[in-house]
Design an enzyme around this catalytic site. Sequence first.
Site, PDB file in Angstrom:
ATOM      1  N   HIS A  21       0.843  -1.209   0.000  1.00 57.98           N
ATOM      2  CA  HIS A  21       0.000   0.000   0.000  1.00 57.98           C
ATOM      3  C   HIS A  21       0.875   1.256   0.000  1.00 57.98           C
ATOM      4  O   HIS A  21       0.622   2.207  -0.728  1.00 57.98           O
ATOM      5  CB  HIS A  21      -0.880   0.056   1.253  1.00 57.98           C
ATOM      6  CG  HIS A  21      -1.933  -1.017   1.351  1.00 57.98           C
ATOM      7  ND1 HIS A  21      -2.154  -1.745   2.497  1.00 57.98           N
ATOM      8  CD2 HIS A  21      -2.849  -1.459   0.453  1.00 57.98           C
ATOM      9  CE1 HIS A  21      -3.155  -2.594   2.299  1.00 57.98           C
ATOM     10  NE2 HIS A  21      -3.593  -2.444   1.074  1.00 57.98           N
ATOM     11  N   LYS A  45     -15.711  -7.422   6.206  1.00 62.10           N
ATOM     12  CA  LYS A  45     -14.485  -7.871   6.879  1.00 62.10           C
ATOM     13  C   LYS A  45     -14.504  -7.436   8.343  1.00 62.10           C
ATOM     14  O   LYS A  45     -14.861  -6.297   8.648  1.00 62.10           O
ATOM     15  CB  LYS A  45     -13.253  -7.242   6.203  1.00 62.10           C
ATOM     16  CG  LYS A  45     -12.951  -7.763   4.802  1.00 62.10           C
ATOM     17  CD  LYS A  45     -11.684  -7.103   4.268  1.00 62.10           C
ATOM     18  CE  LYS A  45     -11.414  -7.464   2.811  1.00 62.10           C
ATOM     19  NZ  LYS A  45     -10.293  -6.686   2.254  1.00 62.10           N
ATOM     20  N   ARG A  95      -2.553  -6.638  -8.105  1.00 58.32           N
ATOM     21  CA  ARG A  95      -1.499  -7.614  -7.818  1.00 58.32           C
ATOM     22  C   ARG A  95      -1.544  -8.804  -8.766  1.00 58.32           C
ATOM     23  O   ARG A  95      -0.543  -9.378  -9.126  1.00 58.32           O
ATOM     24  CB  ARG A  95      -1.635  -8.137  -6.380  1.00 58.32           C
ATOM     25  CG  ARG A  95      -1.249  -7.161  -5.327  1.00 58.32           C
ATOM     26  CD  ARG A  95      -1.751  -7.600  -3.980  1.00 58.32           C
ATOM     27  NE  ARG A  95      -3.202  -7.551  -3.928  1.00 58.32           N
ATOM     28  CZ  ARG A  95      -3.931  -7.746  -2.859  1.00 58.32           C
ATOM     29  NH1 ARG A  95      -3.361  -8.042  -1.718  1.00 58.32           N
ATOM     30  NH2 ARG A  95      -5.245  -7.659  -2.910  1.00 58.32           N
ATOM     31  N   SER A 133      -2.997  -7.689   3.497  1.00 59.31           N
ATOM     32  CA  SER A 133      -3.196  -7.451   4.933  1.00 59.31           C
ATOM     33  C   SER A 133      -3.562  -8.757   5.633  1.00 59.31           C
ATOM     34  O   SER A 133      -3.106  -9.025   6.752  1.00 59.31           O
ATOM     35  CB  SER A 133      -4.310  -6.420   5.147  1.00 59.31           C
ATOM     36  OG  SER A 133      -3.978  -5.203   4.530  1.00 59.31           O
TER      37      SER A 133
HETATM   38  P1  ADP Z   1     -10.064  -3.506   0.127  1.00 61.29           P
HETATM   39  O1  ADP Z   1     -10.728  -4.173   1.286  1.00 61.29           O
HETATM   40  O2  ADP Z   1     -10.786  -2.289  -0.340  1.00 61.29           O
HETATM   41  O3  ADP Z   1      -9.649  -4.434  -0.984  1.00 61.29           O
HETATM   42  P2  ADP Z   1      -7.257  -3.367   0.870  1.00 61.29           P
HETATM   43  O4  ADP Z   1      -6.692  -2.577   1.995  1.00 61.29           O
HETATM   44  O5  ADP Z   1      -7.134  -4.848   0.963  1.00 61.29           O
HETATM   45  O6  ADP Z   1      -8.753  -2.884   0.777  1.00 61.29           O
HETATM   46  O7  ADP Z   1      -6.630  -2.901  -0.506  1.00 61.29           O
HETATM   47  C1  ADP Z   1      -6.764  -1.574  -0.966  1.00 61.29           C
HETATM   48  C2  ADP Z   1      -6.171  -1.471  -2.362  1.00 61.29           C
HETATM   49  O8  ADP Z   1      -4.774  -1.736  -2.301  1.00 61.29           O
HETATM   50  C3  ADP Z   1      -6.744  -2.494  -3.363  1.00 61.29           C
HETATM   51  O9  ADP Z   1      -6.859  -1.887  -4.626  1.00 61.29           O
HETATM   52  C4  ADP Z   1      -5.699  -3.572  -3.392  1.00 61.29           C
HETATM   53  O10 ADP Z   1      -5.695  -4.249  -4.649  1.00 61.29           O
HETATM   54  C5  ADP Z   1      -4.440  -2.752  -3.210  1.00 61.29           C
HETATM   55  N1  ADP Z   1      -3.370  -3.550  -2.636  1.00 61.29           N
HETATM   56  C6  ADP Z   1      -3.454  -4.468  -1.650  1.00 61.29           C
HETATM   57  N2  ADP Z   1      -2.272  -5.033  -1.404  1.00 61.29           N
HETATM   58  C7  ADP Z   1      -1.394  -4.465  -2.263  1.00 61.29           C
HETATM   59  C8  ADP Z   1       0.012  -4.655  -2.529  1.00 61.29           C
HETATM   60  N3  ADP Z   1       0.722  -5.544  -1.874  1.00 61.29           N
HETATM   61  N4  ADP Z   1       0.577  -3.886  -3.487  1.00 61.29           N
HETATM   62  C9  ADP Z   1      -0.160  -2.984  -4.173  1.00 61.29           C
HETATM   63  N5  ADP Z   1      -1.482  -2.780  -3.994  1.00 61.29           N
HETATM   64  C10 ADP Z   1      -2.092  -3.500  -3.051  1.00 61.29           C
END
Ligand code: ADP
Length: 166
Positions: A21, A45, A95, A133
């Site tokens: 992120h 979630k 990803r 996460s």
């Molecule tokens: P959500 O519950 O909205 O998917 P996340 O916090 O899991 O929230 O992810 C937010 C955004 O960050 C999403 O677009 C996800 O694809 C992206 N994301 C998650 N992990 C990574 C990573 N390792 N590298 C780049 N982008 C990521």
Amino acid sequence: MNNKTRIGIFAGSFDPLTNGHFDLIKRSSKIFDQVIVLIAVNTSKTALFTALERFALIEAVIKDIANVKVDVLEDDLVANYFKKVNGTAMIRGLRNSQDYEYESNIDIINKKQNDELDTVLLYADNQYRYLSSSLIKEIATFHGDISEMVPEEVEQAMKVKYNYPK
Ligand code: ADP
């Protein structure tokens, strides 16, 4: 020439914020005039960190990037927030092909709420492509080493949440 400030909104659960992120935040801060990291409370979630805890953690992590700020989305749709702050585009990370399917559905749903809402998809950096996460929470449950996966502030907060031995 359009002089409008270009605002990118990076919405997500960030429970917790990972290095993947953070990498996306840094890269998008070079594309947009301003980036808002929007903590969206995901109803499907169960969260580890409260929205307030996530807010404080992300604030600490992004403190040195001048054009990035954090906000929390409470009881509202991302599409409404986008309109309210006069957003230019949403930012999301890609990803793998699963993310692609998921993101394309979200885009359709967002567009049904606001047809001016566009999403900029950035590929995850190769070194962070495996990171999520939920994976980090699983490793932390068993007190594993997460130091390469999350920023220092997040690592410390995770160690407290999961009662790592001192
Ligand atoms: P959500 O519950 O909205 O998917 P996340 O916090 O899991 O929230 O992810 C937010 C955004 O960050 C999403 O677009 C996800 O694809 C992206 N994301 C998650 N992990 C990574 C990573 N390792 N590298 C780049 N982008 C990521």
